[in-house]
Scaffold this active site. Structure first.
Site, PDB file in Angstrom:
ATOM      1  NE  ARG A  26      -3.147  -0.043   2.875  1.00 50.63           N
ATOM      2  CZ  ARG A  26      -3.169   0.262   4.055  1.00 50.63           C
ATOM      3  NH1 ARG A  26      -3.062  -0.708   5.125  1.00 50.63           N
ATOM      4  NH2 ARG A  26      -4.557   0.849   4.290  1.00 50.63           N
ATOM      5  N   GLY A  43       7.057  -1.596  -4.203  1.00 51.05           N
ATOM      6  CA  GLY A  43       6.597  -1.416  -2.537  1.00 51.05           C
ATOM      7  C   GLY A  43       6.040  -0.437  -2.388  1.00 51.05           C
ATOM      8  CG  HIS A  44       5.835   2.603   0.819  1.00 50.12           C
ATOM      9  ND1 HIS A  44       7.029   1.880   1.024  1.00 50.12           N
ATOM     10  CD2 HIS A  44       6.204   3.799   1.120  1.00 50.12           C
ATOM     11  CE1 HIS A  44       8.065   2.814   1.378  1.00 50.12           C
ATOM     12  NE2 HIS A  44       7.947   3.468   1.641  1.00 50.12           N
ATOM     13  CG  ASN A  45       4.113   5.940  -1.666  1.00 52.73           C
ATOM     14  OD1 ASN A  45       2.795   5.974  -0.893  1.00 52.73           O
ATOM     15  ND2 ASN A  45       4.776   5.929  -0.866  1.00 52.73           N
ATOM     16  CB  SER A  94       8.459   6.426  -3.689  1.00 57.72           C
ATOM     17  OG  SER A  94       7.475   6.502  -2.782  1.00 57.72           O
TER      18      SER A  94
END
Lengths: 363, 363, 363
Positions: B237, B258-260, B278
C-alpha cells in the site's frame, strides 16, 4: 524421545564409548547442553565450550580423548557433517499435528486417498486428486483437480499444489510453496521491442508499444521422487510440455522456477534462485543464493554457481562459476581483485601517457 | 474439448489446409503428439521431430510443404508466437473448480457480489467488499474490507487482497500473491545513519544508533484493467497516496512492489523484480528477472532492462539497459568483455611501466 | 476518525497555528487534499501544489508563512519525516476486522489465549500455543504447536507461525509471511563437489556426484519484541540452536532468513534481502533491497549496504558498502565510474603499447 548412547550409535552406524546406557533426550551445542543432551563437539574448537554446559556425553571427532574432555560417554563420527543427518532425524520432534482427516478439511468425494493419509484442518483436496499412502497434507493446504502426490510425502501448512501437477514419493514441501501457477508468457500482435532488442543486442528499432496477449499454460509440472521445496517458492506450469524437476533435487525458500524449465536429479537451488522460462539445469548442479539463470539457457551437470551469480549464457558441465556475468570462479576472483585496484590502474595509465608523451616531445 | 482443424483455423484467423474436418483434442510438441493432437511445428527445426510422434495435423510456418511432412492437415500461422495465444486459450482445461459460492466460504453479509461470481471453499470476503460480475474467487482466498475487484477476474488459490484495494476488470492473480501489505517505512527521532550516508554518498558522520518508529500506510493500492499478478508476489500500500499499477501491466512470481510505486500501462515485470518505495515505472517497460529499481527512481517509457539489472538512477525513455550498475546494454556488453580481459590489461600496464621506465633509464 | 487541528498538534508534540478547532478527517498530498484533509506540505516544493487541492489546513515546515499559502490553520513539524509516524498512526483506519474468536477458527483446546485476543475466520491455533493479551490473529492464519506470540501483536491475513516458534511483544506480521520453515541443509555421504570447490576456491577435484541426505531442523526461531515481518518473507528454523532476530528489527517483503542466522536489534532488511545459513548480522544494520549475505558471514553493527550488494565476506562495524562484491561505497562508486570508461582505458593502453613499441623501434 529418549535414546541410550548405545542406541544412538547403532542408529548412526557409529561407535559408542563409555557409559553406553546413558539416556539422552536431545542434541545441543556444547555450551547449551544439559546433562541429558548429546553435545555436538565434533571439532576440537567446539569441544572447548563443553565446560560452559552440563553435557555428560558428546559426539566427538575421530581420535578425540573424550575422557579428558570430562565426558562419561562419547560417540565417534567418522564424517561429522554426515552423521548430523541421522542424529537430527532421530531427535526431530515433528510438527505435533493430529493424524487422520480433520473434520474441517474439504475433501472432494472423487479424490483418492491412500492408506494412512492425513489431511489437516481447513485443507482442500480437489476432484480426482490422488494422495499416496502415508502422505501428510498439513493444515490449510490446497491440492487441485487431478493432482497426484506420491507416497510418504509431507506438506507443511499452506502448501498449494495446482490442478494436474504430478509429484513422486517422499515429497517434502515447506509452508506456502506454490506448484503449478501459470507461466509468465505474453506476446504482442507485432514484433515487440524486447524481441527486437534481443535480436540486435540492444536496439529496439522502430517497434511500436503494444499491449500483451496471454499465452495460456497447458503443460503441467512433473516432480520426481525425494524432492523438497522451500517456503513460499513458486514453480510454474509449462506452456505445452511440463515443467520438470528430477529425483532428489532440493529447492530452497523463495526460489522461482519458470515455465518449461527442466531440472535434473540431485541438484540444489538455494534461496531466491530464479530460473527463467525454458532454461535447462543438469544433474547435481548447485546454485547458491540469488543466482539467476536466463531463459532458454543450458547449465550442465555438476555446475556450481557461487552467491548471486548471473548466468546469461550456457555453462558447460563441471564448471564452477561466480559473478555478474558468470565466469569461472577463479576468473571472477581475479576480476574482483582488479576492480579494487581499478582506480590505481587508471592513474597508472594516465601517468604513462604523460610520461610517454613527454619523452616523445623531448625526443 | 475437441475442435476440427477448420474450427481452430477460424478461431485463430489462420488458414487451414488438407483434412479440415480432422478432430483435435489438444496441442503438443511434435515428438510427443498423439494422432488427436495438433503438433506445434512452426519452425523447420521443430518439424524434424514430427516422425517421433503420431501427429496427423500440425501448425506449420508460412510456405511449409506440410504434405511432404507426412501430415493430413495443417494450419499456417503468419506470426507463430502470436498464434500461441489463441491456441492455448482454446485448449486451456482450466482449474476444474465448481462454480457458485462454496458453503465453507465466509462471505460477509455486507459484501456485494455481482452476477455469476464464484467463491471457492474456505475463502473469506470481508465487509463491504465488492466483486464484479463473473469474477471467480478461488479456494482459500481473502478479500478484505471494502476491497473492490472488477468484472471477469480470476483469482487462483490463496490470493490475498487487503482492505480497500481497488482492482479493475479481467484481473488474474496467481496463487499466494498478496496485494495491500503495509509499506516498509520507518523513521528515527533524529537523523539516521542511512539518511547521513545517502546525503554524503557513504559517510554516516556521527549519527547515533536509534530504534525505528513505524510510518503507517494510509494509502491503498489501485490496479487497472487487464493486470495479471504472479505467484507469491507482493504489492504494498502507499503511505498517503495509493500505489498504482496501470492497465495491461503483467507482474511475475515473487516480484516486490514497494509503497507509493507508480507503474504505467502494458509493462512486464519478470520474476524476482524488486521496485523500491516511490519509484515510478513508465508504460511498456520490460524488466527482466531479478532487476532491482532503487527508491524514488524514474524509469521511462519503453525501457528494457536485461536480467538482474540494478537500476540506481533514472533511466530515460526507450533505453535498453543491463548490468550492475545499469548502463546501456552495448556499454555493459563491452564492460563484460573488458572484465574477462582485465587481468591481461593489468599485465600489459605493468609491462608498459617497466618498458617505459627502462627506456627512460637508458635514455 | 475526526480530530481538531489542536488535537493533532498535541498528539504529535507539535505547534498549532490559526483555526485550531478546524476538524480534520484524513491526511493527503496537497494537490489531492479536500477541505477536511490535513495537507502534507512539509517542504516549500510540496506547498506549491496546495492550490490544486482544497486544503484549509496543512502540516508545514518550520518558519513557513502558512497564511500566505492561503491556509486557515497549520501545524509546524520540526522533523517532518518523524512526525509522519504519529500522524499516520492517528489516521490509520485499520483492517476493519471483527474482534473475538471467529466461529470458523480452529483453536485447539490446549491453546492458551490471553485477554482480548482475536482470532480471524478460518485460522488455526495449534495444541499448546500461547497468544499474549491483545494480540490479533487475522484471517486464515496458522499458529503451530507450542508456538508463543507475545502481547499486543498483529498478524495480517495468512501469516504462518510454525511449531515452537517464540515471538515477543508487539509483533507485526504482513500477509503470507512464514516463520519456522525447515532449514535448507543437506549432506552427502562423501565430500561433495561444493565442499571441494569451497576449500580450493573453484576446483571440485575428483569428487563424485551423490544424492543429498537431509539434516533436520531441531532448533526453533526466537524473535524479540517490536519486530515486524513483511509479506511472504520466510524465516527458517535453526539446526540445533535457534535462528534469532533481535528487538526492534524490521524485515521487508520476500526477505529470506536462513537457518541459524542471528540478527541483532534495530536492523532493517529491505525487500528480497537474502541471509544465508549461519550468517550473523549486527545491531542497527541496514541492508537495502536485494542485498545478499553469504553463509557463515559476519556483518558488524551499523553497517549500511546499498541496493543489491553482494556480501561474500565479513564486513566490519560501521562500514557503508555497495556492489558485487561488496566494497566501501566510495570505492564502488569509483569502480562504477571506471567501468563506464573501461573501453577507453583498453584503447589508451593499446595506443600506448603501439607508441612505446614504435618509439623503441625508432630508437
Amino acid at each position: 524421545m529418549s535414546y541410550t548412547i548405545e542406541q544412538i550409535a547403532q542408529a548412526l552406524g557409529a561407535t559408542a564409548f563409555g557409559a553406553a546406557d546413558l539416556e539422552i533426550d536431545g542434541v545441543a551445542e556444547p555450551a547449551d547442553a544439559t546433562a541429558r543432551d548429546l553435545a555436538l563437539a565434533m571439532k576440537p574448537e567446539y569441544a572447548e565450550t563443553l565446560g560452559q554446559g552440563a553435557a555428560r556425553a558428546a559426539m566427538v571427532w575421530e581420535g578425540a580423548d573424550w575422557q579428558a574432555l570430562g565426558l562419561e560417554a562419547a560417540i565417534v563420527a567418522p564424517r561429522p557433517r554426515y552423521v548430523m543427518s541421522g542424529l537430527t532425524t532421530l531427535f526431530d520432534p515433528g510438527q505435533g499435528w493430529d493424524t487422520g482427516i480433520h473434520p474441517t478439511a474439504v475433501v472432494h468425494e472423487t479424490a483418492s486417498l491412500g492408506a494412512d493419509v492425513s489431511v489437516g484442518p481447513l485443507s482442500v483436496i480437489g476432484p480426482g486428486a490422488q494422495i499416496g499412502a502415508g502422505t501428510v497434507i498439513g493444515p490449510q493446504c490446497f491440492v487441485g483437480t487431478e493432482a497426484r502426490i506420491g507416497k510418504g510425502g509431507f506438506l507443511r501448512e499452506g502448501v498449494r499444489i495446482a490442478a494436474r501437477v504430478q509429484i513422486g514419493d517422499r515429497f517434502i514441501a515447506q509452508p506456502g510453496c506454490v506448484v503449478g501457477g501459470d507461466g509468465f508468457s505474453y506476446v504482442t500482435p507485432e514484433t515487440s521491442g524486447v524481441e527486437a532488442a534481443r535480436a540486435t543486442l540492444g536496439d529496439q528499432g522502430d517497434t511500436q508499444a503494444q499491449s500483451w496477449t496471454r499465452i495460456h499454460s497447458l503443460g503441467g509440472v512433473e516432480i520426481g521422487d525425494d524432492v523438497e521445496l522451500g517456503s513460499n517458492c513458486t514453480i510454474d506450469r509449462g506452456t505445452i510440455r511440463s515443467t520438470r524437476i528430477g529425483n532428489g533435487t532440493k529447492i530452497d525458500n523463495l526460489v522461482m522456477i519458470g515455465h518449461n524449465v527442466q531440472i535434473g536429479t540431485n541438484s540444489l537451488l538455494c534461496g531466491h534462485v530464479g530460473i527463467a522460462g525454458s532454461a535447462r539445469i543438469g544433474n547435481n548442479v548447485v546454485l547458491a543464493g540469488q543466482t539467476g539463470v536466463s531463459d532458454n539457457i543450458f547449465v550442465g551437470d555438476n555446475v556450481i554457481a557461487g552467491g548471486a551469480t548471473v548466468i546469461l549464457s550456457n555453462v558447460p558441465a563441471g564448471r564452477v562459476v561466480l559473478g555478474y556475468p558468470a565466469m569461472k570462479m577463479d576468473t571472477t576472483m581475479e576480476v574482483f581483485k582488479g576492480l579494487r585496484r581499478l582506480k590505481r590502474l587508471f592513474n597508472d595509465v594516465a601517468e604513462l601517457k604523460k610520461t610517454v608523451s613527454n619523452s616523445r616531445q623531448s625526443d
